[in-house]
Scaffold this motif. Structure first.
Motif, PDB file in Angstrom:
ATOM      1  N   TYR A 295       7.416   2.097  -7.215  1.00  0.00           N
ATOM      2  CA  TYR A 295       7.590   2.340  -5.921  1.00  0.00           C
ATOM      3  C   TYR A 295       7.653   3.740  -5.028  1.00  0.00           C
ATOM      4  CZ  TYR A 295      12.670   1.821  -5.793  1.00  0.00           C
ATOM      5  OH  TYR A 295      13.742   2.019  -5.850  1.00  0.00           O
ATOM      6  N   GLY A 298       4.652   4.721  -4.236  1.00  0.00           N
ATOM      7  CA  GLY A 298       3.682   3.962  -3.334  1.00  0.00           C
ATOM      8  C   GLY A 298       3.147   2.468  -4.023  1.00  0.00           C
ATOM      9  N   PHE A 300       4.046  -0.638  -4.089  1.00  0.00           N
ATOM     10  CA  PHE A 300       4.918  -1.345  -3.085  1.00  0.00           C
ATOM     11  C   PHE A 300       5.859  -2.186  -4.044  1.00  0.00           C
ATOM     12  CE2 PHE A 300       2.221  -0.473   0.284  1.00  0.00           C
ATOM     13  CZ  PHE A 300       2.987  -0.046   1.382  1.00  0.00           C
ATOM     14  N   THR A 364       0.512  -6.403   3.680  1.00  0.00           N
ATOM     15  CA  THR A 364      -0.057  -5.554   4.444  1.00  0.00           C
ATOM     16  C   THR A 364      -1.739  -5.399   4.732  1.00  0.00           C
ATOM     17  OG1 THR A 364       0.262  -3.007   5.154  1.00  0.00           O
ATOM     18  CG2 THR A 364       0.078  -3.625   2.766  1.00  0.00           C
ATOM     19  N   GLU A 368      -2.795   0.719   4.602  1.00  0.00           N
ATOM     20  CA  GLU A 368      -1.647   1.137   4.320  1.00  0.00           C
ATOM     21  C   GLU A 368      -1.250   1.201   2.703  1.00  0.00           C
ATOM     22  OE1 GLU A 368       1.821  -1.480   5.312  1.00  0.00           O
ATOM     23  OE2 GLU A 368       3.016   0.190   5.171  1.00  0.00           O
ATOM     24  N   THR A 371      -2.816   4.869   2.329  1.00  0.00           N
ATOM     25  CA  THR A 371      -2.097   5.869   2.770  1.00  0.00           C
ATOM     26  C   THR A 371      -0.659   6.092   1.982  1.00  0.00           C
ATOM     27  OG1 THR A 371      -1.486   4.637   4.662  1.00  0.00           O
ATOM     28  CG2 THR A 371      -3.242   6.237   5.067  1.00  0.00           C
ATOM     29  N   ASN A 372      -0.145   4.829   1.586  1.00  0.00           N
ATOM     30  CA  ASN A 372       1.148   4.938   1.084  1.00  0.00           C
ATOM     31  C   ASN A 372       1.379   5.485  -0.316  1.00  0.00           C
ATOM     32  OD1 ASN A 372       3.922   3.895   1.339  1.00  0.00           O
ATOM     33  ND2 ASN A 372       3.495   2.676  -0.454  1.00  0.00           N
ATOM     34  N   ASN A 374       1.821   7.830  -2.810  1.00  0.00           N
ATOM     35  CA  ASN A 374       2.677   9.254  -2.747  1.00  0.00           C
ATOM     36  C   ASN A 374       2.059  10.547  -2.990  1.00  0.00           C
ATOM     37  OD1 ASN A 374       5.041  10.898  -3.321  1.00  0.00           O
ATOM     38  ND2 ASN A 374       5.950   9.289  -2.339  1.00  0.00           N
TER      39      ASN A 374
END
Ligand SMILES: *Cc1c(COP(=O)(O)O)cnc(C)c1O
Length: 383
Positions: A295, A298, A300, A364, A368, A371-372, A374
């Motif tokens: 995580y 990114g 999740f 989600t 997202e 863009t999440n 990292n």
């Protein structure tokens, strides 16, 4: 092939086995497919949020090589980064602004969104003081209630724009709240409102600003009447559809894959739980591999015990809690060795994991997921 976010190491290999592979040829195809679908309108690629995770500067450079007429970003800093990278294409900053940012916009020749009469006047004054001309797009709120002058007051902004002596008002735009929905009723209402605002110019017998624009990806796909002079292509440019229910009227494909490698292999006995919290265990002996991604990159944590990855063309479940930097995969009694490729997102040998699947696992939307990812994950560009 270019990599970013990587320390320089002597053999030139990437330091980390976890990386994003970005296919620039596919990006070109997507851009051209959108361009053909909306012609004679032109396409403004949207590069906010690190180009939807694909890498701001690298993606911009590639698009500039395709002669895109305009680029769009959300924030001033994103525009400055592009200018500092030597990008000379016009850049619209779409977000709301604070008055003391205006001189910085002007120094970097960034196009400003004028979202109120007061801000427009501040822009005109700042341009006068600096002895430059400001490039401006007027922002009309037709139903998003985010930024912009309400459509029912828009004439105040349009009239104020006619008085500006130091602004080139080259655009006027609005933004859909529901253009990617199956039910387009509210999007149609917004479009009619925007057309009503634009009638201001015809009523006065004057030409409208050169660039009237409204369509995001949903509008590109579902509302041809909203294409006007220019469309703002975000997620669709990267080959991902904005919603499951949207009409797929333009054929695009993802240009991003997320890959890693096996760094550890072991046999786990029955009833020996895996990872933090001991949330998962097998009732029989299994082979479990560890992958250096988590995580903190990114991926999740919410996807723990839901996500799957591809190894050797087959899908296997992520088991136990996803950690900050590592996750575990149950390969039952199949084989996988250290350094074997693991695909977290993307396609190989007929097996595929899509952005939509990751979004479902994480609760989600595909936006997202992208863009999440990292900046710790290096981006590798291939043609
Ligand atoms: C993000 C954004 C877009 C692009 O949206 P997509 O749905 O990704 O195509 C267009 N216009 C504005 C104002 C935006 O903020």
């Amino acid at each position: 092939m270019t990599t970013i976010n990587q320390p320089t190491i002597s053999n030139g290999d990437i330091a980390r086995p976890t990386y994003l592979e970005i296919n620039l040829s596919q990006l070109s195809h997507n851009y051209q497919a959108i361009q053909q679908a909306v012609a004679p309108a032109v396409v403004m690629p949207i590069l906010k949020a690190n180009a939807y995770g694909h890498g701001l500067v690298e993606i911009a450079r590639h698009l500039v090589s395709l002669d895109v007429p305009y680029l769009g970003v959300a924030f001033l800093e994103e525009g400055i980064m592009l200018r500092q990278a030597g990008i000379q294409t016009p850049i619209l900053v779409m977000g709301g602004i604070i008055g003391n940012q205006i001189p910085i916009f002007l120094q970097h020749d960034l196009t400003i969104t004028a979202s109120s009469v007061e801000k427009l006047q501040q822009i005109d004054t700042a341009a006068q003081q600096m002895g430059v001309r400001a490039k401006v797009h007027l922002k009309i709120d037709t139903g998003m209630e985010r930024i912009g002058v309400h459509y029912y007051n828009a004439h105040t902004l349009l009239e104020a724009a006619l008085q500006c002596r130091h602004c080139d008002v080259e655009g006027i735009y609005s933004h859909f709240a529901n253009a990617d929905a199956a039910d387009l009723t509210s999007a149609q209402v917004q479009l009619v409102r925007f057309e009503g605002v634009l009638a201001f110019y015809a009523e006065r017998g004057m030409p409208p600003p050169r660039l009237r624009h409204m369509a995001n990806s949903g509008g590109i796909l579902q509302l041809p009447a909203s294409h006007l002079d220019m469309v703002r292509a975000g997620i669709l440019l990267y080959g991902v559809y904005p919603a499951a229910e949207v009409a797929r009227t333009v054929a695009v494909r993802p240009c991003l894959s997320w890959k890693s490698r096996v760094v550890y292999f072991k046999v786990v006995p029955p009833h020996h739980p895996v990872s933090y919290g001991s949330t998962w265990q097998s009732d029989h002996q299994v082979r479990v591999v560890t992958v250096p991604v988590g995580y903190g990159d990114g991926y999740f944590r919410r996807m723990s015990d839901l996500a799957e990855v591809i190894i050797h063309g087959r899908r296997y479940p992520v088991v136990g809690r996803i950690c900050m930097d590592q996750l575990m995969v149950n390969i039952e009694w199949d084989s996988a060795y250290n350094n074997d490729e693991v695909i977290l997102l993307g396609e190989t040998d007929g097996a595929v994991i899509t952005c939509e699947e990751l979004a479902d696992w994480a609760g989600t939307i595909p936006y997202e997921i992208l863009t999440n990812i990292n900046t710790r994950v290096p981006r590798v560009y291939v043609k």
